[in-house]
Design a protein around this motif. Structure first.
Motif, PDB file in Angstrom:
ATOM      1  N   TYR A 182       0.835  -1.198   0.000  1.00 33.09           N
ATOM      2  CA  TYR A 182       0.000   0.000   0.000  1.00 33.09           C
ATOM      3  C   TYR A 182       0.872   1.252   0.000  1.00 33.09           C
ATOM      4  O   TYR A 182       1.973   1.258   0.554  1.00 33.09           O
ATOM      5  CB  TYR A 182      -0.904   0.031   1.237  1.00 33.09           C
ATOM      6  N   LEU A 183       0.345   2.299  -0.628  1.00 31.39           N
ATOM      7  CA  LEU A 183       1.001   3.599  -0.607  1.00 31.39           C
ATOM      8  C   LEU A 183       0.076   4.593   0.068  1.00 31.39           C
ATOM      9  O   LEU A 183      -1.141   4.577  -0.156  1.00 31.39           O
ATOM     10  CB  LEU A 183       1.307   4.084  -2.024  1.00 31.39           C
ATOM     11  N   TYR A 184       0.659   5.479   0.880  1.00 35.23           N
ATOM     12  CA  TYR A 184      -0.108   6.499   1.589  1.00 35.23           C
ATOM     13  C   TYR A 184       0.394   7.875   1.194  1.00 35.23           C
ATOM     14  O   TYR A 184       1.589   8.071   0.948  1.00 35.23           O
ATOM     15  CB  TYR A 184       0.019   6.307   3.102  1.00 35.23           C
ATOM     16  N   ALA A 185      -0.510   8.843   1.164  1.00 38.90           N
ATOM     17  CA  ALA A 185      -0.162  10.229   0.838  1.00 38.90           C
ATOM     18  C   ALA A 185      -0.800  11.132   1.885  1.00 38.90           C
ATOM     19  O   ALA A 185      -2.029  11.141   2.040  1.00 38.90           O
ATOM     20  CB  ALA A 185      -0.661  10.590  -0.559  1.00 38.90           C
ATOM     21  N   ASN A 186       0.030  11.881   2.604  1.00 44.66           N
ATOM     22  CA  ASN A 186      -0.453  12.764   3.658  1.00 44.66           C
ATOM     23  C   ASN A 186      -0.813  14.128   3.078  1.00 44.66           C
ATOM     24  O   ASN A 186       0.021  14.779   2.455  1.00 44.66           O
ATOM     25  CB  ASN A 186       0.611  12.944   4.740  1.00 44.66           C
ATOM     26  N   ASP A 187      -2.058  14.561   3.311  1.00 40.86           N
ATOM     27  CA  ASP A 187      -2.543  15.849   2.810  1.00 40.86           C
ATOM     28  C   ASP A 187      -2.726  16.805   3.983  1.00 40.86           C
ATOM     29  O   ASP A 187      -3.707  16.718   4.727  1.00 40.86           O
ATOM     30  CB  ASP A 187      -3.859  15.654   2.065  1.00 40.86           C
ATOM     31  N   LEU A 188      -1.771  17.730   4.116  1.00 40.40           N
ATOM     32  CA  LEU A 188      -1.842  18.720   5.188  1.00 40.40           C
ATOM     33  C   LEU A 188      -3.071  19.608   5.037  1.00 40.40           C
ATOM     34  O   LEU A 188      -3.647  20.063   6.028  1.00 40.40           O
ATOM     35  CB  LEU A 188      -0.564  19.566   5.172  1.00 40.40           C
ATOM     36  N   GLY A 189      -3.500  19.855   3.809  1.00 38.73           N
ATOM     37  CA  GLY A 189      -4.596  20.782   3.570  1.00 38.73           C
ATOM     38  C   GLY A 189      -5.963  20.273   3.954  1.00 38.73           C
ATOM     39  O   GLY A 189      -6.838  21.068   4.334  1.00 38.73           O
ATOM     40  N   THR A 190      -6.189  18.975   3.859  1.00 39.40           N
ATOM     41  CA  THR A 190      -7.533  18.434   4.130  1.00 39.40           C
ATOM     42  C   THR A 190      -7.569  17.469   5.312  1.00 39.40           C
ATOM     43  O   THR A 190      -8.599  16.840   5.557  1.00 39.40           O
ATOM     44  CB  THR A 190      -8.088  17.710   2.890  1.00 39.40           C
ATOM     45  N   ASP A 191      -6.448  17.329   6.034  1.00 33.25           N
ATOM     46  CA  ASP A 191      -6.382  16.450   7.206  1.00 33.25           C
ATOM     47  C   ASP A 191      -6.741  15.008   6.848  1.00 33.25           C
ATOM     48  O   ASP A 191      -7.466  14.320   7.578  1.00 33.25           O
ATOM     49  CB  ASP A 191      -7.314  16.954   8.326  1.00 33.25           C
ATOM     50  N   ARG A 192      -6.201  14.547   5.722  1.00 30.05           N
ATOM     51  CA  ARG A 192      -6.471  13.181   5.282  1.00 30.05           C
ATOM     52  C   ARG A 192      -5.179  12.440   4.950  1.00 30.05           C
ATOM     53  O   ARG A 192      -4.175  13.041   4.565  1.00 30.05           O
ATOM     54  CB  ARG A 192      -7.360  13.182   4.039  1.00 30.05           C
ATOM     55  N   ILE A 193      -5.255  11.120   5.080  1.00 34.35           N
ATOM     56  CA  ILE A 193      -4.220  10.228   4.571  1.00 34.35           C
ATOM     57  C   ILE A 193      -4.867   9.414   3.452  1.00 34.35           C
ATOM     58  O   ILE A 193      -5.787   8.632   3.698  1.00 34.35           O
ATOM     59  CB  ILE A 193      -3.697   9.274   5.657  1.00 34.35           C
ATOM     60  N   TYR A 194      -4.422   9.621   2.219  1.00 34.79           N
ATOM     61  CA  TYR A 194      -4.970   8.867   1.092  1.00 34.79           C
ATOM     62  C   TYR A 194      -4.258   7.521   0.993  1.00 34.79           C
ATOM     63  O   TYR A 194      -3.062   7.406   1.254  1.00 34.79           O
ATOM     64  CB  TYR A 194      -4.811   9.655  -0.208  1.00 34.79           C
ATOM     65  N   LYS A 195      -5.026   6.515   0.606  1.00 36.86           N
ATOM     66  CA  LYS A 195      -4.505   5.146   0.553  1.00 36.86           C
ATOM     67  C   LYS A 195      -4.658   4.573  -0.850  1.00 36.86           C
ATOM     68  O   LYS A 195      -5.703   4.739  -1.494  1.00 36.86           O
ATOM     69  CB  LYS A 195      -5.265   4.271   1.559  1.00 36.86           C
ATOM     70  N   TYR A 196      -3.613   3.876  -1.316  1.00 36.46           N
ATOM     71  CA  TYR A 196      -3.641   3.209  -2.615  1.00 36.46           C
ATOM     72  C   TYR A 196      -3.099   1.794  -2.494  1.00 36.46           C
ATOM     73  O   TYR A 196      -2.212   1.526  -1.671  1.00 36.46           O
ATOM     74  CB  TYR A 196      -2.774   3.971  -3.634  1.00 36.46           C
ATOM     75  N   ASP A 197      -3.615   0.915  -3.329  1.00 36.83           N
ATOM     76  CA  ASP A 197      -3.007  -0.395  -3.506  1.00 36.83           C
ATOM     77  C   ASP A 197      -1.892  -0.240  -4.542  1.00 36.83           C
ATOM     78  O   ASP A 197      -2.095   0.393  -5.580  1.00 36.83           O
ATOM     79  CB  ASP A 197      -4.028  -1.411  -4.025  1.00 36.83           C
ATOM     80  N   TRP A 205       4.127  -1.165 -13.041  1.00 32.43           N
ATOM     81  CA  TRP A 205       3.621  -0.950 -11.697  1.00 32.43           C
ATOM     82  C   TRP A 205       2.855   0.365 -11.616  1.00 32.43           C
ATOM     83  O   TRP A 205       3.195   1.336 -12.259  1.00 32.43           O
ATOM     84  CB  TRP A 205       4.778  -0.955 -10.698  1.00 32.43           C
ATOM     85  N   GLY A 206       1.814   0.358 -10.776  1.00 32.66           N
ATOM     86  CA  GLY A 206       1.005   1.559 -10.637  1.00 32.66           C
ATOM     87  C   GLY A 206       0.198   1.541  -9.355  1.00 32.66           C
ATOM     88  O   GLY A 206       0.412   0.706  -8.462  1.00 32.66           O
ATOM     89  N   LEU A 207      -0.758   2.467  -9.270  1.00 34.40           N
ATOM     90  CA  LEU A 207      -1.585   2.612  -8.078  1.00 34.40           C
ATOM     91  C   LEU A 207      -3.058   2.410  -8.419  1.00 34.40           C
ATOM     92  O   LEU A 207      -3.511   2.734  -9.512  1.00 34.40           O
ATOM     93  CB  LEU A 207      -1.409   4.007  -7.464  1.00 34.40           C
ATOM     94  N   ARG A 208      -3.784   1.883  -7.441  1.00 35.18           N
ATOM     95  CA  ARG A 208      -5.239   1.752  -7.537  1.00 35.18           C
ATOM     96  C   ARG A 208      -5.836   2.279  -6.244  1.00 35.18           C
ATOM     97  O   ARG A 208      -5.294   2.023  -5.166  1.00 35.18           O
ATOM     98  CB  ARG A 208      -5.617   0.282  -7.745  1.00 35.18           C
ATOM     99  N   GLU A 209      -6.897   3.046  -6.344  1.00 40.83           N
ATOM    100  CA  GLU A 209      -7.525   3.616  -5.151  1.00 40.83           C
ATOM    101  C   GLU A 209      -7.834   2.542  -4.127  1.00 40.83           C
ATOM    102  O   GLU A 209      -8.368   1.486  -4.446  1.00 40.83           O
ATOM    103  CB  GLU A 209      -8.814   4.351  -5.530  1.00 40.83           C
ATOM    104  N   GLY A 210      -7.446   2.791  -2.893  1.00 37.56           N
ATOM    105  CA  GLY A 210      -7.614   1.792  -1.845  1.00 37.56           C
ATOM    106  C   GLY A 210      -9.014   1.762  -1.269  1.00 37.56           C
ATOM    107  O   GLY A 210      -9.879   2.566  -1.614  1.00 37.56           O
ATOM    108  N   THR A 211      -9.230   0.801  -0.388  1.00 41.28           N
ATOM    109  CA  THR A 211     -10.483   0.671   0.344  1.00 41.28           C
ATOM    110  C   THR A 211     -10.177   0.638   1.836  1.00 41.28           C
ATOM    111  O   THR A 211      -9.563  -0.326   2.299  1.00 41.28           O
ATOM    112  CB  THR A 211     -11.238  -0.613  -0.053  1.00 41.28           C
TER     113      THR A 211
END
Length: 372
Positions: A182-197, A205-211
C-alpha cells in the motif's frame, strides 16, 4: 618514463582512495535550497562510529533539490526540484560509489507545483512525489536503467475556505506500508491520509484507489511526515499544524489512531519530521518556528504508546533529520543557520548529546544515507 607512470598511478590510487569507504562509513547525501548555478546536492562520507563527516563532492545544475531518495542498492539518486509549474521536476542520477560521482540520467516534469517529497520503492519500480502547492502526487514508472518515465498525476480536492494554510490540498509526504503493498499520501490541507493499492499490470507498476480511499484526522491536524515502527505493526505521524504525534495501529492496510501526544508544546504550527531508532525504542519529532528543537519519546514495547522523555534544542529551523543505521547518531538539518548538527543518542535514555561535529552547508533540508 617509468617514474612518471608510477607517479601517475600513485595519484590515481590516492584519488580513488579518497572516495572509498571505510568499513564504518556510509555515504551521506544532503539536499538543500539552492539556485541551479550553485551547489545544491552535497555528498559526504560519514563515519557511523565516530560521528565525523568528510566532504566528497557537490553537484549543481538543479534548482532547489530539497528532497532526495536513494535507491536501495545505492546505485541511483532521485531529486525533486521544488519549484513552480512548468519548471517543477524530478531528476534521476546514477551514482558511482568508487568516484563519488552523480551523473544525470534524465528528468521528468511533475505537472504539480512545489514537489517537496519523493519516495522510491525498494525494487526501484516507481518514484512518487508529493506536490505541496500542486495538491497532487505524481507517479513515475522507473525503467531498468534507472531513468524516469513520464508521470501520472493524481490531484485532490477539498479544504477549508478562508483558512490560511488549509484552504486547498497540500500533499506533503508519500510512503509505503512495510510490505510495500500500500502507498499512503499525507494531505496537510484536508487532514487526510490517502490510501492506494500498489499493483502490477501489463503496463508496469502503478496505483489503484484503496479501500477505504482515505483516512480522516482531526480538523487542524495538518499531517506532514509519517514513519512505521520496525515491527511493522505501528505507525506514527507528525501533524505540522497541531504539533502532535499520532500513534496508529496498522493492520492489512488500515491505520487506526490510538494515541495523540504533544511534540510542540509552544503550538508554533511548525512541526516537520519524525523518525524511530532502529531498535524501536525511541521516537523523535522536529519542531520549528518557536523553541526550535527535537521532541524525544520512548515507545512502550508492549503496546506502542509514547511517553515524552525529553526535548533537545537545535539550530534554527530544524527540518529533516536522519538516524544512522547503527542507532548511534542523529543528524539534524538546520536550514536557517546553514548547518547539519550531529547528535549522539544515549541508547538507554534516548536523550541527545551535541557532539559539536557540525557539517557546514548552505540551507540543508534533506539528509539521506546509502546502504553499504
Amino acid at each position: 618514463m617509468s617514474k612518471l607512470k608510477y607517479f601517475l598511478a600513485g595519484l590515481l590510487i590516492m584519488a580513488m582512495t579518497s572516495c572509498m569507504q571505510k568499513e564504518s562509513e556510509l555515504f551521506l547525501f544532503v539536499g538543500s535550497y539552492a539556485d541551479a548555478t550553485d551547489p545544491g546536492i552535497h555528498l559526504y562520507r560519514f563515519d557511523v562510529e565516530k560521528g565525523m563527516a568528510v566532504p566528497v563532492k557537490s553537484l549543481s545544475g538543479i534548482q532547489d533539490p530539497s528532497y532526495l531518495a536513494v535507491s536501495q542498492d545505492g546505485k541511483f539518486v532521485y531529486s525533486v526540484s521544488e519549484t513552480a509549474v512548468p519548471d517543477a521536476k524530478v531528476c534521476a542520477y546514477s551514482f558511482d560509489k568508487h568516484t563519488g560521482t552523480l551523473s544525470l540520467l534524465n528528468e521528468q516534469k511533475t505537472d504539480g507545483s512545489a514537489p517537496c517529497y519523493i519516495w522510491v520503492d525498494s525494487k526501484r519500480r516507481m518514484a512518487v512525489t508529493a506536490n505541496y502547492n500542486g495538491g497532487s502526487i505524481s507517479v513515475f514508472p522507473i525503467s531498468a536503467d534507472g531513468t524516469l518515465q513520464p508521470a501520472k498525476v493524481y490531484a485532490y480536492e477539498g479544504g477549508t475556505p478562508g483558512s490560511e494554510r488549509q484552504a486547498v490540498p497540500h500533499l506533503h509526504c508519500v510512503y509505503a506500508s512495510p510490505d510495500e503493498a500500500y502507498l499512503y499520501a499525507n494531505d496537510l490541507g484536508t487532514d487526510r491520509i490517502y490510501k492506494y493499492d500498489i499493483i502490477a499490470s501489463d503496463k508496469g507498476w502503478g496505483l489503484r484507489e484503496g479501500t477505504p480511499a482515505s483516512f480522516s484526522l482531526p480538523a487542524g491536524e495538518g499531517p506532514r511526515h509519517a514513519v512505521f515502527h520496525p515491527n511493522g505493526k505501528w505507525a506514527y505521524l507528525i501533524g505540522e499544524l497541531s504539533g502532535r504525534v499520532v500513534f496508529m495501529q496498522y493492520d492489512k492496510g488500515n491505520l487506526t489512531p490510538v494515541q495523540s501526544v504533544e511534540a510542540d508544546t509552544l503550538h508554533a504550527s511548525g512541526s516537520a519530521d519524525i523518525h524511530i531508532t532502529p531498535d524501536g525504542r525511541f521516537l523523535y519529532a522536529s519542531n520549528r518556528l518557536k523553541g526550535d528543537g527535537i521532541a524525544i519519546f520512548s515507545i512502550d514495547p508492549a503496546n506502542g504508546q509514547l511517553t515524552k522523555v525529553g526535548y533537545q534544542l537545535t539550530g534554527v529551523h530544524p527540518r529533516n533529520f536522519v538516524i544512522t543505521p547503527n542507532g548511534k547518531f542523529l543528524l539534524c538539518a538546520c536550514r536557517d543557520c546553514n548547518v547539519v548538527q550531529v547528535y549522539e543518542i544515549d541508547k538507554q535514555s534516548g536523550l541527545l548529546r551535541d557532539t559539536e561535529k557540525d557539517i557546514r552547508v548552505s540551507k540543508p533540508v534533506c539528509l539521506k544515507f546509502t546502504n553499504r
